[in-house]
Design an enzyme around this catalytic site. Structure first.
Site, PDB file in Angstrom:
ATOM      1  CB  VAL A   8     -14.119 -16.806  56.864  1.00 38.65           C
ATOM      2  CG1 VAL A   8     -14.098 -16.581  58.361  1.00 38.65           C
ATOM      3  CG2 VAL A   8     -15.377 -17.490  56.453  1.00 38.65           C
ATOM      4  CB  SER A   9     -11.157 -15.229  52.247  1.00 40.38           C
ATOM      5  OG  SER A   9      -9.988 -15.303  53.025  1.00 40.38           O
ATOM      6  CB  THR A  10      -9.399 -19.807  53.339  1.00 44.27           C
ATOM      7  OG1 THR A  10      -8.873 -19.453  54.623  1.00 44.27           O
ATOM      8  CG2 THR A  10      -8.802 -18.920  52.261  1.00 44.27           C
ATOM      9  CD  GLN A  13      -9.451 -15.936  56.512  1.00 45.93           C
ATOM     10  OE1 GLN A  13     -10.594 -15.912  56.059  1.00 45.93           O
ATOM     11  NE2 GLN A  13      -8.644 -14.902  56.435  1.00 45.93           N
ATOM     12  NE  ARG A  49     -18.713 -13.780  47.486  1.00 42.34           N
ATOM     13  CZ  ARG A  49     -19.192 -13.487  46.309  1.00 42.34           C
ATOM     14  NH1 ARG A  49     -18.461 -12.851  45.432  1.00 42.34           N
ATOM     15  NH2 ARG A  49     -20.405 -13.863  45.980  1.00 42.34           N
TER      16      ARG A  49
END
Length: 92
Positions: A8-10, A13, A49
């Site tokens: 997951v980047s955020t 999400q 990331r």
């Protein structure tokens, strides 16, 4: 051995149903449905990331484990979890 890669980047999400735990749970269900052993699974968790850059700590570890023959198959919920770049997907 099988690898599960979850990213997951955020925070959004994670809150919208794409949390690391949700991804891992779905991948574990898939592995079970194929009749494979969960004792032969290594989980790679990548949090915060972006998928734009393939140079990420857990992605690098996964790629190294594949190159060394430790991981034979990778289970993901969506190809975008690996990377958003087509060339990078082909590399993986």
């Amino acid at each position: 051995m099988y690898g599960i890669y979850a990213r997951v980047s955020t925070i959004n999400q994670a809150e919208e149903g794409y949390s690391l735990e949700t991804q891992i749970e779905l991948c574990m269900k898939r592995i079970k449905s194929l009749g494979l052993s969960l004792s032969q699974v290594k989980i790679y968790r990548e949090e915060g990331r972006t998928g734009e850059d393939i140079d990420r700590p857990m992605m690098n570890e996964l790629r190294e484990d594949i190159a060394n023959g430790i991981i034979k198959k990778v289970v993901i919920t969506d190809p975008d979890r690996l990377t958003r770049d087509l060339t990078d997907k082909l590399i993986v």
